[in-house]
Enzyme design. Structure first.
Site, PDB file in Angstrom:
ATOM      1  N   TYR A 144      10.170  11.320 -30.220  1.00 36.00           N
ATOM      2  CA  TYR A 144      10.514  12.001 -28.972  1.00 36.00           C
ATOM      3  C   TYR A 144       9.279  12.726 -28.457  1.00 36.00           C
ATOM      4  O   TYR A 144       8.320  12.958 -29.183  1.00 36.00           O
ATOM      5  CB  TYR A 144      11.700  12.965 -29.137  1.00 36.00           C
ATOM      6  N   CYS A 145       9.302  13.053 -27.171  1.00 33.59           N
ATOM      7  CA  CYS A 145       8.199  13.775 -26.535  1.00 33.59           C
ATOM      8  C   CYS A 145       8.809  14.815 -25.597  1.00 33.59           C
ATOM      9  O   CYS A 145       9.856  15.373 -25.896  1.00 33.59           O
ATOM     10  CB  CYS A 145       7.270  12.809 -25.808  1.00 33.59           C
ATOM     11  N   ARG A 146       8.192  15.057 -24.459  1.00 37.13           N
ATOM     12  CA  ARG A 146       8.742  16.022 -23.492  1.00 37.13           C
ATOM     13  C   ARG A 146       9.914  15.427 -22.734  1.00 37.13           C
ATOM     14  O   ARG A 146      10.947  16.046 -22.573  1.00 37.13           O
ATOM     15  CB  ARG A 146       7.657  16.475 -22.516  1.00 37.13           C
TER      16      ARG A 146
END
Length: 195
Positions: A144-146
């Site tokens: 996951y990221c932003r």
């Protein structure tokens, strides 16, 4: 219904009660059950869960009516987190993580380091990231990221390296934070340091 097969989801995992889920891990145990369907287009041992009633899906899932097997929504991520059977990697930069924190059980592995990290010897990975290095056959690797863009890139990178069952959380930190009442991450750029 030619591509769907009936199966069961463990009822003891709280997120399943509201989810009736998607992309449920194969090793969730057995107690009492709810029923659903497996999408046979996903690779073996990486089921995507759906129901045969589209009105039911609209009531319990994300706006994405048909998520690919590689994309986890919030509820599916919660199921994996609750099961403890997840290798969760936050691919944001360290300054982003410092500003907001991480999803529980996550390891910060910035996107720019993904390829090298998944190719390095296991003992180096463990020393650097304080976790066991994933194996190519693992079906519990999640990025996951932003907001979901970099995590998809990370997933695609490891797919090319032979980790074909890796997935990503489409909501990213902001999707998680919104659900948990935490601060959203506005800008992924490195903060200015000045004198």
């Amino acid at each position: 219904m030619s591509t769907l097969r009936r199966f069961i989801i463990p009822k003891n995992i709280q997120a399943c009660r509201s989810l009736f889920g998607r992309a449920i891990s194969r090793n969730l145990g057995s107690v009492s059950y709810l029923s659903g369907f497996i999408n046979k287009s996903a690779p073996s041992n990486t089921p995507c869960v759906s129901t045969e009633f589209s009105s039911f899906k609209r009531g319990f899932c994300t706006d994405n009516k048909e998520l690919p097997w590689t994309d986890l929504d919030y509820e599916a991520l919660c199921v994996l987190l609750e099961s403890g059977n997840i290798q969760l990697f936050d691919v944001r930069n360290p300054w982003e993580v410092e500003a907001t924190g991480m999803i529980p059980q996550a390891i910060n592995l910035p996107l720019g380091e993904i390829k090298a990290a998944f190719e390095m010897p296991p003992h180096k990975f463990e020393a650097l990231y304080k976790a066991e290095q994933p194996e190519p056959e693992d079906d519990n690797i999640v990025f996951y990221c932003r907001s979901g863009v970099r995590s998809r890139n990370a997933m695609n990178t490891v797919h090319e390296l032979g980790f074909g069952k890796a997935r990503h959380y489409i909501g990213g930190w902001n999707g998680w934070a919104e659900r948990k009442g935490l601060p959203l991450q506005e800008n992924p750029d490195k903060p200015a340091t000045g004198a």
